[in-house]
Enzyme design. Structure first.
Site, PDB file in Angstrom:
ATOM      1  N   TYR A   1       1.397  11.919  14.263  1.00  0.00           N
ATOM      2  CA  TYR A   1       2.079  10.830  13.560  1.00  0.00           C
ATOM      3  C   TYR A   1       2.730   9.874  14.565  1.00  0.00           C
ATOM      4  CZ  TYR A   1       5.238   8.483  10.280  1.00  0.00           C
ATOM      5  OH  TYR A   1       5.900   7.556   9.529  1.00  0.00           O
TER       6      TYR A   1
ATOM      7  N   THR B   1       0.834  -1.202   0.000  1.00  0.00           N
ATOM      8  CA  THR B   1       0.000   0.000   0.000  1.00  0.00           C
ATOM      9  C   THR B   1       0.868   1.252   0.000  1.00  0.00           C
ATOM     10  OG1 THR B   1      -0.158   0.138   2.424  1.00  0.00           O
ATOM     11  CG2 THR B   1      -1.815  -1.211   1.286  1.00  0.00           C
ATOM     12  N   GLY B   2       0.285   2.357  -0.423  1.00  0.00           N
ATOM     13  CA  GLY B   2       0.983   3.638  -0.357  1.00  0.00           C
ATOM     14  C   GLY B   2       2.135   3.763  -1.325  1.00  0.00           C
TER      15      GLY B   2
END
Length: 258
Positions: A169, A13-14
């Protein structure tokens, strides 16, 4: 020594940017023979300081196909509730049921205690925690092989020191460490290993010369981490040789000293 694999399918992913860690993982695994399915979300990267060209995902796909493996991809907003199931279904239809899941996608913006909002914290949570957890769960629920399943999460070394200015984050990526440890115990009976990798500061195109000059002395090898460094570690962890490694948060950051 790791040889060529055949018939194994990896989700990453990403993977929007050619210079990113996700692209390096795709290339490394494809060179070893894994069939590749990757996701990307250009709307996010276009808002970031590094930005991207709209055709970068397709350029990567073309490059991977030249390595003589099967390649498929889709643009996917991982903040959507149905994204995990949608992804697993798409991979199964296009390539077959996946053996490997690399949760590389992340949401990251700068914030601290003085300006953090509920909206911004939720955006971090939806990608970094919710999508990672649910996609891992969907992957495991339908895993029907006797062994060889692999889940790799990308983390950022929150347990090794503070990350001022990246409160949301750090908070959400720290949760990924906890997820990795507990999920590994749950999925071991299914023949799935679960590990996390902290690549440390990695030059994917976002570092200014000032940032590079500040970070470089903190690496004993005298250079900053590159995307292929973490990709090579992942190549080992998804191999048969790593079938006894699970529940680990591996700090593959070249001895980086905070």
């Amino acid at each position: 020594m790791m040889g060529q694999v055949k018939g194994k399918i990896a989700i990453i992913t990403g993977v929007s940017r050619l210079k990113g860690i996700g692209a390096a993982i795709c290339k490394e695994l494809a060179e070893t023979g894994y069939d590749i399915f990757f996701t990307y979300w250009t709307a996010y990267d276009k808002k970031m300081p590094w930005s991207i060209e709209s055709d970068e995902p397709m350029k990567l796909k073309e490059e991977l196909i030249k390595k003589r493996v099967k390649v498929s991809c889709m643009e996917l907003d991982l903040t959507s509730y149905d994204a995990p199931e949608q992804l697993i279904n798409e991979v199964s239809e296009q390539l077959g049921y996946p053996d490997i899941l690399i949760n590389n996608a992340a949401y990251s913006t700068n914030n601290d205690f003085s300006n953090l909002t509920a909206e911004e914290l939720d955006k971090h949570y939806m990608v970094n925690v919710r999508a990672t957890t649910l996609l891992s769960s969907k992957f495991a629920q339908r895993f029907d092989k006797k062994s060889g399943g692999r889940i790799i999460n990308i983390t950022s070394g929150q347990s090794k020191g503070p990350m001022p200015g990246e409160l949301a984050y750090a908070t959400t990526k720290g949760a990924v460490d906890a997820l990795t440890i507990t999920l590994s115990a749950e999925l071991a009976p299914l023949g799935i290993t679960v590990n996390a990798i902290n690549p440390g500061p990695t030059d994917t195109g976002w570092m200014t010369e000032e940032i590079q000059s500040k970070l470089k002395p903190m690496f004993p090898f005298g250079r900053i981490g590159k995307p292929r460094d973490v990709a090579k570690t992942i190549k080992f962890l998804v191999s048969d040789e790593a079938d006894w490694i699970t529940g680990q948060v591996i700090h593959a950051e070249g001895g980086f000293k905070r």
